[in-house]
Enzyme design. Sequence first.
Site, PDB file in Angstrom:
ATOM      1  N   TRP A  97      42.348  39.669  44.320  1.00 15.45           N
ATOM      2  CA  TRP A  97      42.975  39.528  43.000  1.00 15.45           C
ATOM      3  C   TRP A  97      43.646  40.846  42.610  1.00 15.45           C
ATOM      4  O   TRP A  97      43.355  41.871  43.239  1.00 15.45           O
ATOM      5  CB  TRP A  97      41.940  39.136  41.940  1.00 15.45           C
ATOM      6  CG  TRP A  97      42.563  38.339  40.821  1.00 15.45           C
ATOM      7  CD1 TRP A  97      42.816  38.749  39.544  1.00 15.45           C
ATOM      8  CD2 TRP A  97      43.043  36.996  40.898  1.00 15.45           C
ATOM      9  NE1 TRP A  97      43.426  37.743  38.836  1.00 15.45           N
ATOM     10  CE2 TRP A  97      43.577  36.658  39.645  1.00 15.45           C
ATOM     11  CE3 TRP A  97      43.086  36.032  41.928  1.00 15.45           C
ATOM     12  CZ2 TRP A  97      44.157  35.410  39.375  1.00 15.45           C
ATOM     13  CZ3 TRP A  97      43.658  34.793  41.663  1.00 15.45           C
ATOM     14  CH2 TRP A  97      44.170  34.493  40.395  1.00 15.45           C
TER      15      TRP A  97
ATOM     16  N   ASP B 171      49.003  44.818  35.330  1.00 17.90           N
ATOM     17  CA  ASP B 171      49.465  44.457  33.990  1.00 17.90           C
ATOM     18  C   ASP B 171      48.849  43.140  33.542  1.00 17.90           C
ATOM     19  O   ASP B 171      48.147  42.482  34.313  1.00 17.90           O
ATOM     20  CB  ASP B 171      50.996  44.364  33.977  1.00 17.90           C
ATOM     21  CG  ASP B 171      51.514  43.150  34.748  1.00 17.90           C
ATOM     22  OD1 ASP B 171      50.961  42.853  35.826  1.00 17.90           O
ATOM     23  OD2 ASP B 171      52.449  42.490  34.273  1.00 17.90           O
TER      24      ASP B 171
ATOM     25  N   GLU C  43      49.061  40.305  35.782  1.00 18.52           N
ATOM     26  CA  GLU C  43      48.276  40.438  37.017  1.00 18.52           C
ATOM     27  C   GLU C  43      49.137  40.651  38.255  1.00 18.52           C
ATOM     28  O   GLU C  43      48.762  40.238  39.349  1.00 18.52           O
ATOM     29  CB  GLU C  43      47.399  39.186  37.232  1.00 18.52           C
ATOM     30  CG  GLU C  43      46.761  38.669  35.978  1.00 18.52           C
ATOM     31  CD  GLU C  43      45.711  37.607  36.214  1.00 18.52           C
ATOM     32  OE1 GLU C  43      46.082  36.451  36.378  1.00 18.52           O
ATOM     33  OE2 GLU C  43      44.521  37.960  36.259  1.00 18.52           O
ATOM     34  N   GLU C  44      50.301  41.241  38.082  1.00 20.35           N
ATOM     35  CA  GLU C  44      51.226  41.345  39.199  1.00 20.35           C
ATOM     36  C   GLU C  44      51.633  42.762  39.547  1.00 20.35           C
ATOM     37  O   GLU C  44      51.822  43.085  40.711  1.00 20.35           O
ATOM     38  CB  GLU C  44      52.490  40.522  38.890  1.00 20.35           C
ATOM     39  CG  GLU C  44      52.185  39.049  38.774  1.00 20.35           C
ATOM     40  CD  GLU C  44      53.358  38.234  38.287  1.00 20.35           C
ATOM     41  OE1 GLU C  44      53.404  37.036  38.564  1.00 20.35           O
ATOM     42  OE2 GLU C  44      54.235  38.796  37.606  1.00 20.35           O
TER      43      GLU C  44
ATOM     44  N   GLU D 289      50.099  25.781  30.004  1.00 22.72           N
ATOM     45  CA  GLU D 289      50.537  27.176  30.025  1.00 22.72           C
ATOM     46  C   GLU D 289      52.053  27.266  29.859  1.00 22.72           C
ATOM     47  O   GLU D 289      52.571  28.106  29.137  1.00 22.72           O
ATOM     48  CB  GLU D 289      50.104  27.791  31.364  1.00 22.72           C
ATOM     49  CG  GLU D 289      50.436  29.251  31.545  1.00 22.72           C
ATOM     50  CD  GLU D 289      50.008  29.735  32.934  1.00 22.72           C
ATOM     51  OE1 GLU D 289      50.631  29.320  33.939  1.00 22.72           O
ATOM     52  OE2 GLU D 289      49.031  30.509  33.023  1.00 22.72           O
TER      53      GLU D 289
HETATM   54  C1  NOJ Z   1      48.092  34.341  39.336  1.00 23.02           C
HETATM   55  C2  NOJ Z   1      48.242  35.101  38.073  1.00 23.02           C
HETATM   56  O1  NOJ Z   1      47.358  34.617  37.138  1.00 23.02           O
HETATM   57  C3  NOJ Z   1      49.652  35.029  37.563  1.00 23.02           C
HETATM   58  O2  NOJ Z   1      49.793  35.811  36.421  1.00 23.02           O
HETATM   59  C4  NOJ Z   1      50.583  35.483  38.604  1.00 23.02           C
HETATM   60  O3  NOJ Z   1      51.899  35.368  38.156  1.00 23.02           O
HETATM   61  C5  NOJ Z   1      50.369  34.706  39.878  1.00 23.02           C
HETATM   62  N1  NOJ Z   1      49.002  34.795  40.302  1.00 23.02           N
HETATM   63  C6  NOJ Z   1      51.304  35.141  40.981  1.00 23.02           C
HETATM   64  O4  NOJ Z   1      50.994  36.463  41.369  1.00 23.02           O
HETATM   65  C1  NOJ Z   2      48.047  34.001  34.199  1.00 29.95           C
HETATM   66  C2  NOJ Z   2      48.465  35.002  33.177  1.00 29.95           C
HETATM   67  O1  NOJ Z   2      49.534  35.738  33.704  1.00 29.95           O
HETATM   68  C3  NOJ Z   2      47.321  35.902  32.807  1.00 29.95           C
HETATM   69  O2  NOJ Z   2      47.723  36.763  31.772  1.00 29.95           O
HETATM   70  C4  NOJ Z   2      46.134  35.099  32.363  1.00 29.95           C
HETATM   71  O3  NOJ Z   2      45.050  35.963  32.138  1.00 29.95           O
HETATM   72  C5  NOJ Z   2      45.750  34.077  33.401  1.00 29.95           C
HETATM   73  N1  NOJ Z   2      46.887  33.288  33.783  1.00 29.95           N
HETATM   74  C6  NOJ Z   2      44.667  33.123  32.890  1.00 29.95           C
HETATM   75  O4  NOJ Z   2      45.141  32.410  31.779  1.00 29.95           O
END
Ligand code: NOJ
Ligand code: NOJ
Length: 575
Positions: free
Chosen positions: A142, A198, A201-202, A426
């Site tokens: 992750w 960030d 999560e990227e 979402e």
């Molecule tokens: C899962 C993350 O929750 C999401 O924010 C991200 O865009 C995707 N993985 C792709 O990296």
């Molecule tokens: C993807 C989002 O980018 C992230 O901010 C969030 O924490 C997760 N999904 C779970 O909702």
Amino acid sequence: MRSFVVTTALALYASVVAAQQSSGATSYLAKEVPIARTNLIANIGPDGSKSQGAKAGVVIASPSKVDPDYVYTWTRDASLVYKAIVESYSRGEDDSLRNRIDQFVDSQAYLQTVSNPSGTISTGGLGEPKFHIDLTAFTGGWGRPQRDGPPLRATALIGYSNWLIKNGNTSYVQQKVWPVIKLDLDYTASNWNYTGFDLWEEVSSSSFFTTAVQHRALVEGATLATTLGLTSLATTYKTQAANVLCFEQSYWNPSQGYITSNTGGGRSGKDANSALASIHNFDPAAGCDATTFQPCSDKALSSLKVYIDSFRSIYPINSGIAANKAVATGRYSEDVYYGGQPWYLTTAAVAEQLYDAIIVWKAEKKIAVTSTSLAFFRQFASTVAEGTYASDSATYTTLLDAVTAFADGFIEIIAKYTPADGALAEQYHRSTGAQLSAKDLTWSYAAILTANAARDGHAQESWGAAGLTAPATCGGNQGPTVGVTFNVRAETVWGENIFITGSVDQLKSWSPDNAIALSPANYPIWSVTVPIPASTRFSYKYIRKLDGKVTWESDPDRTFESSASGSSSTNDQWR
Ligand code: NOJ
Ligand code: NOJ
């Protein structure tokens, strides 16, 4: 008596005339808000109807089990959801929320102790982004750590603590809530200057949202520590808060007029990150202060326009909409996750930032237009000039009306793409508007509730942003580092050299070009000593370079945890 009646009538007249809310947004919210409340609670354990298996107080991100699997608890999502719950409870909207908040406190006190791939309670584990809903660690790959979770959790719990203290229950704060907050603040005070992923999560770098929420938590945490008589802790938090605020200024891009979201990642940096930071750092007492990027500050409004406009031409559902009207917005224009779609929570954040701004303009009875916010305001009045417009001026009325309609427009966009049953996933599709990705996203519901509260004129509690100034020179808190000596046994051919790179800045963030050379002084053992942040778990690999050709070690990545103090070393074998 007579004058009372007259003033009241005038005030009513003023509020009707100066801020005509759209009936479309009003009727949508009247229907959607109760649905959002119900569906949000359904996603919280132990008894939520859509969250079977979640421990008490645990917020699941969404009940979606596949494509994507969101049946986890993210500290960011859960804390933002509980921030909304605490605000609603503090406004006296629902007494039954009290027990849930206490369950959240208990669940987080336990969760902080769960060792995970980011570390333990004392070695960085608080930066772990997500856990299983039975509160065991998620050990898969992750984007970790994510350093916004601890300060967001602290903010939610500080809000609750302030309410408890006001209502005579300081002992509960001291015994139950403060210990959780303290761990999160200590983590934030000593780690804010390290990079992390960030909120999306990227990108691994520094990130505006993360920095901004770290600052807020440290400021209000210092105040709470003072109230509890912990003066030296308060001083530590205050010192770091000033350093963070100084750094926070560096995200502003003066030539383009927006807040750049990440220091890395290679994107434009136009991102919902900044609107979310403004609404979650709203402090009505700070007015339109730009130092903390308040919702009505000229910098935050300028940034908001740049962000909104970045979606006008990329989403087909926005085509044909006038350049000064509301559109669907997403995380950032370069997004490709699920095809890169608009999100409900980001569209709601735009509306909320504008509603927050309106709250302050009404309270201060004026709107200031500066060279920085001129482009934002000229969308609504093409000839408006820099200046301060008092509430009895025609310009004030024009701008307030226009911004109110603009804000409601974002709610109407959400309304248009909400299915009949009111469920919010979402994302919604950029061409068809149909929902996609995680269904019943808890954060989507929270976003509707907080936007609605702001629209109704409910300001968030002050957290101490008023009058803050950023120090002229930034105190670098690099945090403690410890020496790690990397030793690897590797046979090489003439002209071939061994390098190391890895997941932390000090190991050049996985860059083979910038990888650090090891010394063959004790060949075939190659060595180098690198200062690494203390108590930090990281991954790394060795690489060979021969005539410009790079060969990586085979998978998996190696991992190591630096010591809290002193030094340590590895004893590796090339593989
Ligand atoms: C899962 C993350 O929750 C999401 O924010 C991200 O865009 C995707 N993985 C792709 O990296
Ligand atoms: C993807 C989002 O980018 C992230 O901010 C969030 O924490 C997760 N999904 C779970 O909702």
